[in-house]
Scaffold this active site. Structure first.
Site, mmCIF file in Angstrom:
data_model
loop_
_atom_site.group_PDB
_atom_site.id
_atom_site.type_symbol
_atom_site.label_atom_id
_atom_site.label_comp_id
_atom_site.label_asym_id
_atom_site.label_seq_id
_atom_site.Cartn_x
_atom_site.Cartn_y
_atom_site.Cartn_z
ATOM 1 N N LEU A 206 11.923 31.581 42.985
ATOM 2 C CA LEU A 206 10.723 31.213 42.487
ATOM 3 C C LEU A 206 9.444 31.664 43.308
ATOM 4 O O LEU A 206 8.520 31.368 42.652
ATOM 5 C CB LEU A 206 10.687 29.643 42.498
ATOM 6 C CG LEU A 206 11.674 29.056 41.328
ATOM 7 C CD1 LEU A 206 11.534 27.314 41.314
ATOM 8 C CD2 LEU A 206 11.659 29.467 39.956
ATOM 9 N N THR B 88 14.238 36.813 53.063
ATOM 10 C CA THR B 88 15.075 35.624 52.417
ATOM 11 C C THR B 88 16.559 36.423 52.860
ATOM 12 O O THR B 88 16.914 37.382 53.384
ATOM 13 C CB THR B 88 14.869 35.299 51.174
ATOM 14 O OG1 THR B 88 15.725 33.975 51.034
ATOM 15 C CG2 THR B 88 15.091 36.172 50.027
ATOM 16 N N LYS C 88 17.117 37.271 57.500
ATOM 17 C CA LYS C 88 15.862 36.535 58.324
ATOM 18 C C LYS C 88 16.114 36.856 59.823
ATOM 19 O O LYS C 88 15.290 36.875 60.776
ATOM 20 C CB LYS C 88 15.769 35.062 58.037
ATOM 21 C CG LYS C 88 15.166 34.532 56.746
ATOM 22 C CD LYS C 88 15.128 33.282 56.378
ATOM 23 C CE LYS C 88 14.695 33.118 55.027
ATOM 24 N NZ LYS C 88 14.776 31.562 54.793
ATOM 25 N N ASN D 193 10.813 34.695 58.148
ATOM 26 C CA ASN D 193 10.894 34.811 56.795
ATOM 27 C C ASN D 193 9.574 35.342 56.200
ATOM 28 O O ASN D 193 9.254 35.410 55.149
ATOM 29 C CB ASN D 193 11.010 33.303 56.294
ATOM 30 C CG ASN D 193 9.948 32.430 56.329
ATOM 31 O OD1 ASN D 193 8.890 32.808 57.179
ATOM 32 N ND2 ASN D 193 9.459 31.524 55.538
ATOM 33 N N ASP E 90 9.325 28.826 57.444
ATOM 34 C CA ASP E 90 10.281 27.765 57.116
ATOM 35 C C ASP E 90 10.452 26.402 58.110
ATOM 36 O O ASP E 90 10.544 25.599 57.337
ATOM 37 C CB ASP E 90 11.554 28.311 57.197
ATOM 38 C CG ASP E 90 12.079 29.217 55.908
ATOM 39 O OD1 ASP E 90 11.354 29.040 54.941
ATOM 40 O OD2 ASP E 90 13.024 30.047 56.175
ATOM 41 N N ALA F 162 24.436 28.119 59.544
ATOM 42 C CA ALA F 162 24.296 28.639 60.873
ATOM 43 C C ALA F 162 23.155 29.775 60.782
ATOM 44 O O ALA F 162 23.362 30.430 61.564
ATOM 45 C CB ALA F 162 25.359 28.711 61.885
ATOM 46 N N TYR G 169 16.951 25.188 45.910
ATOM 47 C CA TYR G 169 16.070 24.588 44.653
ATOM 48 C C TYR G 169 16.280 25.047 43.313
ATOM 49 O O TYR G 169 15.660 24.687 42.361
ATOM 50 C CB TYR G 169 14.743 24.774 45.157
ATOM 51 C CG TYR G 169 14.160 26.078 45.361
ATOM 52 C CD1 TYR G 169 13.940 27.025 44.110
ATOM 53 C CD2 TYR G 169 14.148 26.743 46.334
ATOM 54 C CE1 TYR G 169 13.631 28.546 44.271
ATOM 55 C CE2 TYR G 169 13.861 28.198 46.437
ATOM 56 C CZ TYR G 169 13.794 28.958 45.507
ATOM 57 O OH TYR G 169 13.489 30.371 45.613
#
Ligand code: NAP
Length: 289
Positions: free
Chosen positions: A21, A67, A71, A92, A108, A133, A232
């Site tokens: 998103l 993402t 990362k 990130n 983050d 992890a 999400y």
């Protein structure tokens, strides 16, 4: 949509990216601030990440988000790291400076810290379990270490990866007890028993596999626990449904998404992030799902 030559560009690099998103959220933020900026998502395979980062720099992008699963790997492609990226060993957010240098940040960490605070979760003294992890798990551990959690148990499919995360975190946050476990069902079940806070930092349950959950049964969770799912999309993940059945409190990943995005927006533009517009763009009304 026309993107004229003088428009500033920000990219998302990940694999997958179709669930994200962030393009919608940042488009709303740029519009709310009257900026002629655009945010574009690119699916980039791990072997193509060096060329993708070099390409963004060559093309004059202002910055990027990075993402899943890039990362950690992105760190060695950057000229500078801020303290949050160095502490986590993951970034990130990238900023491409006008002098040609690239800098990595980990927003983050602040995203998770603010999402927990918004949900009324006091981290100090908590016993937390982090499922996964990878990059997001490292940020979760740092947020929990900074907040002085008492104990953090990290579960990785490859136990050596979880051990490496714990080794770094012990150095950074000596007052928190970090321990590593494998990700088989027996380990997950055992780890959950003593936990006050359970954080899903894996993509398990993410679109298009919304029926999956990193915790197999509601009976493994209990009332009084807080279950925080970084996923999400979908909003009500299977994990959060099981947590509700168990009487646990639930926090979905949208609040963290907005807060990590707000800090990234500020790094790229130098302006205060229009948080309300960003929340509205992703449909976030309450932090709790
Ligand atoms: P990542 O660096 O690729 O790490 C993913 C971790 O999950 C790795 O430890 C991986 O293990 C593990 N994993 C993957 N599939 C698994 C499975 N089926 N069972 C058990 N473990 C599994 O990715 P990331 O950047 O940390 O992102 C993880 C998730 O968090 C993604 O869904 C991402 O969208 C979400 N996230 C959300 C926010 C937010 O703002 N809400 C912020 C950051 C991340 P291996 O190393 O063995 O593959």
């Amino acid at each position: 949509m026309e993107i004229p030559p003088n428009m500033r560009l920000v990219a998302l690099l990940g694999d997958p990216v179709q669930h994200s998103l962030s393009p919608r959220m940042h488009a709303a933020a740029f519009q709310a601030c009257g900026l002629r900026w655009a945010y574009v998502a690119f699916r980039v395979r791990p072997e193509d990440l060096p060329e993708a980062v070099a390409g963004l720099r060559a093309l004059g992008f202002a910055g990027a988000n990075v993402t899943i699963p890039h990362k950690v790997a992105v760190l060695e492609l950057l000229d500078e790291l801020d303290a949050s990226a160095r502490r986590c060993g993951a970034a990130n957010t990238l900023v491409f400076r006008t002098d040609g240098r690239s800098a990595g940040y980990n927003t983050d960490v602040a995203g998770m810290r603010r999402a927990l605070a918004e949900a009324g979760v006091e981290v100090r003294g908590l016993h937390a379990v982090v499922l996964g992890a990878g990059g997001a798990a490292r940020a979760a551990c740092a947020a929990l270490g900074e907040g002085k959690a008492r104990r953090v148990v990290v579960l990785g499919r490859r136990r050596d990866t979880a051990q490496a995360v714990c080794a770094r975190m012990r150095q950074e946050f000596p007052t928190t007890d970090f321990a590593a476990l494998g990700f088989d069902p027996a380990c997950v079940r055992a780890a959950l028993q003593g936990a006050d806070l359970v954080v899903n930092a894996t993509p398990v349950g993410m679109h298009p596999r919304g029926e999956d959950s990193p915790v197999a049964e509601a009976a493994w969770l209990r009332p009084g626990q807080v279950v925080f799912d970084m996923v999400y999309n979908p909003l009500r993940t299977r994990l959060l449904q099981l947590a509700r059945q168990a009487g646990a409190r639930t926090v979905g990943g949208l609040s963290m998404l907005v807060h990590q995005g707000a800090e990234a927006f500020e790094l790229w533009t130098g302006l205060s992030a229009p948080i309300d517009a960003m929340k509205r763009a992703v449909g976030l009304v309450h932090a709790e799902v």
